[in-house]
Design an enzyme around this catalytic site. Structure first.
Site, mmCIF file in Angstrom:
data_model
loop_
_atom_site.group_PDB
_atom_site.id
_atom_site.type_symbol
_atom_site.label_atom_id
_atom_site.label_comp_id
_atom_site.label_asym_id
_atom_site.label_seq_id
_atom_site.Cartn_x
_atom_site.Cartn_y
_atom_site.Cartn_z
ATOM 1 N N LYS A 11 8.122 -3.032 1.187
ATOM 2 C CA LYS A 11 7.684 -2.144 0.443
ATOM 3 C C LYS A 11 8.835 -0.848 0.068
ATOM 4 C CE LYS A 11 2.888 -2.614 1.604
ATOM 5 N NZ LYS A 11 1.537 -1.786 1.950
ATOM 6 N N TYR A 51 -2.993 -4.492 -6.910
ATOM 7 C CA TYR A 51 -4.078 -3.826 -5.743
ATOM 8 C C TYR A 51 -5.327 -3.812 -6.467
ATOM 9 C CZ TYR A 51 -0.374 -3.487 -2.232
ATOM 10 O OH TYR A 51 0.487 -3.699 -1.198
ATOM 11 N N ASN A 114 3.581 1.092 4.900
ATOM 12 C CA ASN A 114 3.439 0.381 6.228
ATOM 13 C C ASN A 114 4.459 -0.906 6.031
ATOM 14 O OD1 ASN A 114 1.988 -1.082 4.321
ATOM 15 N ND2 ASN A 114 0.150 -1.548 5.662
ATOM 16 N N HIS A 117 3.711 -6.046 2.985
ATOM 17 C CA HIS A 117 2.394 -6.638 2.524
ATOM 18 C C HIS A 117 2.269 -7.884 3.115
ATOM 19 C CE1 HIS A 117 -1.083 -7.994 0.002
ATOM 20 N NE2 HIS A 117 -0.179 -8.894 -0.269
ATOM 21 N N GLU A 128 -1.519 -14.326 -5.375
ATOM 22 C CA GLU A 128 -0.454 -13.666 -5.396
ATOM 23 C C GLU A 128 0.914 -14.315 -5.677
ATOM 24 O OE1 GLU A 128 -2.575 -10.690 -2.203
ATOM 25 O OE2 GLU A 128 -0.811 -11.841 -1.577
HETATM 26 P P1 AMP Z 1 -4.626 -4.573 2.549
HETATM 27 O O1 AMP Z 1 -4.909 -5.515 1.016
HETATM 28 O O2 AMP Z 1 -5.645 -4.364 3.494
HETATM 29 O O3 AMP Z 1 -3.313 -5.018 3.174
HETATM 30 O O4 AMP Z 1 -4.432 -3.329 2.142
HETATM 31 C C1 AMP Z 1 -3.382 -2.903 0.916
HETATM 32 C C2 AMP Z 1 -2.713 -1.800 1.343
HETATM 33 O O5 AMP Z 1 -3.365 -0.649 1.140
HETATM 34 C C3 AMP Z 1 -2.211 -1.991 2.869
HETATM 35 O O6 AMP Z 1 -0.938 -2.572 3.263
HETATM 36 C C4 AMP Z 1 -1.854 -0.399 2.885
HETATM 37 O O7 AMP Z 1 -0.534 0.117 2.308
HETATM 38 C C5 AMP Z 1 -2.804 0.125 1.898
HETATM 39 N N1 AMP Z 1 -4.017 0.863 2.686
HETATM 40 C C6 AMP Z 1 -5.195 -0.016 3.150
HETATM 41 N N2 AMP Z 1 -5.970 0.899 3.628
HETATM 42 C C7 AMP Z 1 -5.593 2.194 3.688
HETATM 43 C C8 AMP Z 1 -5.648 3.598 4.240
HETATM 44 N N3 AMP Z 1 -6.776 3.489 4.869
HETATM 45 N N4 AMP Z 1 -5.103 4.546 3.947
HETATM 46 C C9 AMP Z 1 -3.775 4.437 3.046
HETATM 47 N N5 AMP Z 1 -3.390 3.178 2.533
HETATM 48 C C10 AMP Z 1 -4.326 2.094 3.016
#
Ligand code: AMP
Length: 139
Positions: A11, A51, A114, A117, A128
């Site tokens: 990222k 997303y 974070n 991904h 993806e």
């Molecule tokens: P995921 O598909 O679960 O990996 O979520 C996609 C991305 O959304 C994550 O890698 C984070 O960057 C972001 N994300 C998920 N949950 C949160 C949250 N509660 N607050 C902020 N960013 C989030």
């Protein structure tokens, strides 16, 4: 092929902080092979589409802004049991709960920023992979 690929994105913040090579190193040490890779800046529209499943969630708009704010590295990684093994390697979404030594523990700033991904299932990995790479771009 199913079960053997996962899609990762290094990222923007991790790219800005110079973590591309350390993260690639961790992937290499863990036995992943790079099948395709590109450095690019996502448009807002691409980030929003990528997303889409999170549309409507409180963090969605900010996530789309962030993911399109600067360059990312998109990686198609290959290994047996790729999705699960890669998720183990990166650690929990929230870096404060990511296991020591995981990529997010080492390189993430926050839940949103974070570092990387990782696909959450084989079906997501295939979708993806198609989102970013044509068949001809995969080795
Ligand atoms: P995921 O598909 O679960 O990996 O979520 C996609 C991305 O959304 C994550 O890698 C984070 O960057 C972001 N994300 C998920 N949950 C949160 C949250 N509660 N607050 C902020 N960013 C989030």
């Amino acid at each position: 092929m199913e079960g053997n690929i996962t899609l990762s994105i290094i990222k923007p913040r991790a790219v800005q902080k110079g973590f591309i090579i350390p993260i690639l190193d961790k992937c290499h040490e863990a036995g992943f092979r790079i099948s395709a890779m590109k450095l690019m800046q996502l448009t807002k529209r691409q980030a929003a589409n990528f997303y889409k499943e999170h549309e409507g969630k409180p963090f969605y708009e900010s996530l789309v802004e962030f993911m399109s704010s600067d360059r990312v590295v998109v990686l198609l990684l290959e290994k047996e049991n790729a999705v699960a093994d890669f998720r183990k390697l990166i650690g929990a979404t929230d870096p404060t709960s990511a296991e020591p030594g995981t990529i997010r523990n080492l390189y993430a700033e926050s839940k949103e920023k974070n570092a990387v991904h990782g696909s959450d299932s084989d079906a997501s990995a295939l979708r993806e992979a198609d989102f970013f790479f044509s068949k001809m771009e995969r080795y």
